[in-house]
Design an enzyme around this catalytic site. Structure first.
Site, short mmCIF file in Angstrom:
data_model
loop_
_atom_site.label_atom_id
_atom_site.label_comp_id
_atom_site.label_asym_id
_atom_site.label_seq_id
_atom_site.Cartn_x
_atom_site.Cartn_y
_atom_site.Cartn_z
N PRO A 65 24.65 16.33 17.40
CA PRO A 65 23.31 16.20 16.83
C PRO A 65 22.47 17.46 17.08
O PRO A 65 22.24 17.84 18.22
CB PRO A 65 22.71 15.00 17.58
CG PRO A 65 23.82 14.42 18.39
CD PRO A 65 24.84 15.48 18.56
N GLU A 66 22.09 18.09 16.01
CA GLU A 66 21.15 19.20 16.07
C GLU A 66 19.89 18.75 15.34
O GLU A 66 19.76 17.57 15.01
CB GLU A 66 21.77 20.46 15.44
CG GLU A 66 23.10 20.84 16.09
CD GLU A 66 23.73 22.09 15.51
OE1 GLU A 66 23.00 22.90 14.90
OE2 GLU A 66 24.94 22.27 15.66
#
Length: 283
Positions: A2-3
């Site tokens: 997750p960015e």
DNA sequence: AGGTCGGCCTGGCAGC
DNA sequence: TGCTGCCAGGCCGACC
């Protein structure tokens, strides 16, 4: 992983549904990076307000401050009205009158902890410029990069420089900007600030539009996978042709991170020469 | 102060 | 088949 795009898609998938809900219980699984910071029962009966994002952090407003959450490397959040019994990787449940917000994180690099309103500015002041905000101008990027000798790839991963870019979108942004990941950050000229700013914004916005990237098991708050992994230009595409039609994507390791780029079209900038002494007069 | 590196953690996979 | 060992990577803290 997750960015920023995955965190933003997650936020959008449950923010409207949880707003106004009253907390009924908090259930904890295995310990995460930081302790919750309060007795779980102390959250009971508090009303959830807005869900905001800063970099890769989510911030759930409650009455006595906020719940700060980070998905680490393998975390995902699900919000549902009828959650299954907690499994071995469900380390945090926020049970509310509108449904249960559940953090699933096999590797437990994620975080969920309560923070006072007063402490929030300090906490967020460590983060760099927000790349999807109006503040993220080419000049600001140039200012932040000035004097830095670290490679552009390391620079993009530095959350105190730009908040929210991770390994995937650093590669994608550098490819879009046609900049070599090993170029020293401080060697950029104004035209490179512009290209990189545009590359970062385009990479992040494309990913949000695609619902994020689901390389391993990322899901948004509704359990939906993203499709950005099918649209990567270079990331994880070692040996494949460069999307521009010439050259081949290669993989190197920069700052301990897999880094994918096209040596043919990504320009390697040279380190800015130190201030020169006055030129010697020709003999 | 900027830069680098080790540690945290565990599923998945290569190699035997 | 089953074991070992390595890898992935965001962030923090220690160190140079």
């Amino acid at each position: 992983m997750p960015e920023l795009p995955e965190v933003e898609v997650t936020r959008q998938s449950f923010a409207d549904r949880i707003r106004g809900a009253r907390v009924e219980a908090v259930r904890l699984g295995k310990p995460l990076r930081w302790p919750l910071g309060c007795e779980p029962d102390s959250l009971r009966a508090q009303v959830v307000g807005e869900v905001a994002r800063r970099g890769k952090y989510l911030w759930l407003e409650v009455e006595r401050g906020g719940l700060l959450m980070h998905l680490g490397m393998s975390g995902s959040l699900a919000f549902s009205s009828a959650p299954a019994l907690p499994g071995p990787h469900n380390h945090f449940d926020l049970v509310t009158t509108h449904g249960t917000l559940r953090l699933t994180d096999p590797r437990r690099f994620g975080e969920a902890f309560l923070i006072d309103d007063a402490d929030l500015p300090l906490r967020f002041s460590r983060l760099g410029v927000e790349p999807l905000s109006e503040d993220f101008t080419p000049e600001e990027l140039g200012r932040v990069a000035a004097g830095r000798t670290a490679p552009l790839k390391s620079f993009l991963l530095d959350q105190s420089a730009i908040a929210g870019v991770g390994n995937i979108y650093a590669d994608e942004a550098l490819y879009r900007a046609r900049l070599h990941p090993l170029s020293p950050a401080g060697s950029m000229k104004p035209e490179h600030w512009l290209a990189l700013r545009d590359g970062i914004v385009a990479a992040l916005e494309a990913a949000i539009d695609a619902g994020g990237s689901s390389i391993d098991d990322y899901r948004d708050g509704r359990g939906e996978k993203g499709s950005m992994q099918e649209r990567f230009l270079v990331h994880t595409r070692e040996g494949e042709p460069c999307p521009s039609g010439e050259g081949e994507v290669v993989r190197i390791v920069v700052a301990g991170r897999s880094t994918y780029f096209c040596p043919g079209c990504q320009v390697r900038l040279r380190r800015k020469p130190r201030r020169r002494r006055p030129a010697r007069r020709a003999k």
